[in-house]
Enzyme design. Structure first.
Site, PDB file in Angstrom:
ATOM      1  N   ASP A  69       0.782  -1.152  -0.092  1.00 31.51           N
ATOM      2  CA  ASP A  69       0.036   0.068   0.125  1.00 31.51           C
ATOM      3  C   ASP A  69       0.888   1.195   0.076  1.00 31.51           C
ATOM      4  O   ASP A  69       2.095   1.366   0.572  1.00 31.51           O
ATOM      5  CB  ASP A  69      -1.120   0.056   1.155  1.00 31.51           C
ATOM      6  CG  ASP A  69      -1.907  -1.199   1.303  1.00 31.51           C
ATOM      7  OD1 ASP A  69      -1.963  -1.789   0.241  1.00 31.51           O
ATOM      8  OD2 ASP A  69      -2.245  -1.406   2.373  1.00 31.51           O
ATOM      9  N   ARG A  70       0.247   2.500  -0.749  1.00 30.02           N
ATOM     10  CA  ARG A  70       1.082   3.519  -0.756  1.00 30.02           C
ATOM     11  C   ARG A  70       1.727   4.126   0.684  1.00 30.02           C
ATOM     12  O   ARG A  70       2.910   4.539   0.837  1.00 30.02           O
ATOM     13  CB  ARG A  70       0.241   4.680  -1.487  1.00 30.02           C
ATOM     14  CG  ARG A  70       0.926   5.861  -1.790  1.00 30.02           C
ATOM     15  CD  ARG A  70       0.233   6.641  -2.722  1.00 30.02           C
ATOM     16  NE  ARG A  70       1.127   7.759  -3.176  1.00 30.02           N
ATOM     17  CZ  ARG A  70       0.899   8.486  -4.517  1.00 30.02           C
ATOM     18  NH1 ARG A  70      -0.043   8.131  -5.178  1.00 30.02           N
ATOM     19  NH2 ARG A  70       1.990   9.177  -5.055  1.00 30.02           N
TER      20      ARG A  70
END
Length: 232
Positions: A69-70
């Site tokens: 995830d970012r």
């Protein structure tokens, strides 16, 4: 433009590299693969690094094996050849890659260690996973194991091992037991981190090299901030 490219390459923290595989330590905010934001993905930065380091003409091949995830940090594996990509994919499918994460939570879990088994359903509209205690339509089974490995002044450091790799799995399952990860507003933490990160780090990975058949063990250094620093 050249200066920006060189800066990106210099910021890249390569933890392992051979002719087949490259493993990097992803920073918070980096996206692994291109998306609708149009921001430069980590995969492109790694391609630039390879092209520059080995003075390669033309296009550089790089296979994306998995994603983080970012706002998450830590280990990301890329395939440097089209031959090794399906072999790495197969290791993930067969669960022959052991992935260990570290997560910082404010609330103490009821149990020092436990196995969480839920069913997760992804909502593409808000890019969030809903957690269920039994199977529902379009849900996928999610299993993780956690253990409290350190108590800080205000937080608890959990070591998490995944048995399945579902969308936002660690974030959603920990939040479901009342332990959202520090900075993770999406899953119920009370405030964000200034840099937009969350305190979830892909810490360690272990697998049999798909070509050399040797054991590969890699640990990703923690991001530099006062709370992570207290975990060392």
């Amino acid at each position: 433009m050249a200066e920006k490219t060189l800066s990106n390459k210099n910021n890249l923290q390569v933890l392992f590299e051979d002719n087949h595989i490259i493993v990097v330590n992803k920073r918070a905010g980096d996206i692994v693969q291109g998306d609708k934001t149009g921001d430069q993905p980590l995969s492109d930065v790694v391609k630039e690094y390879i092209k520059y380091k080995y003075n390669k003409p033309g296009n550089v091949y790089l296979g994306v094996v998995h994603r983080l995830d970012r706002p998450t940090t830590g280990l990301v594996i890329f395939a440097k050849t089209s031959k090794v990509l399906p072999r790495l994919n197969a290791l993930f499918v067969s669960k022959d890659i052991k992935k260990t994460y570290w997560a910082l939570v404010k609330n103490q879990p009821e149990k020092t260690q436990d196995t969480l088994i839920n069913w997760l359903k992804k909502n593409p509209k808000n890019n969030k996973a809903s957690v269920y205690n039994k199977e529902v339509s379009d849900s996928k089974k999610a299993i993780l194991h956690y253990e409290i490995i350190q108590k800080l002044d205000n937080y608890f450091l959990l070591e998490v091992n995944l048995e399945t790799g579902r969308h936002h799995q660690i974030r959603a399952q920990l939040a479901n037991i009342g332990c959202p990860i520090k900075g993770d507003l999406k899953y119920g933490f009370d405030r964000s981190n200034k840099d937009g990160s969350i305190h979830l780090h892909a810490r360690h990975i272990e697998f049999i090299h798909p070509v050399k058949k040797e054991v590969v063990k890699i640990t990703a250094p923690l991001p530099s901030d006062p709370i992570w620093d207290a975990c060392l």
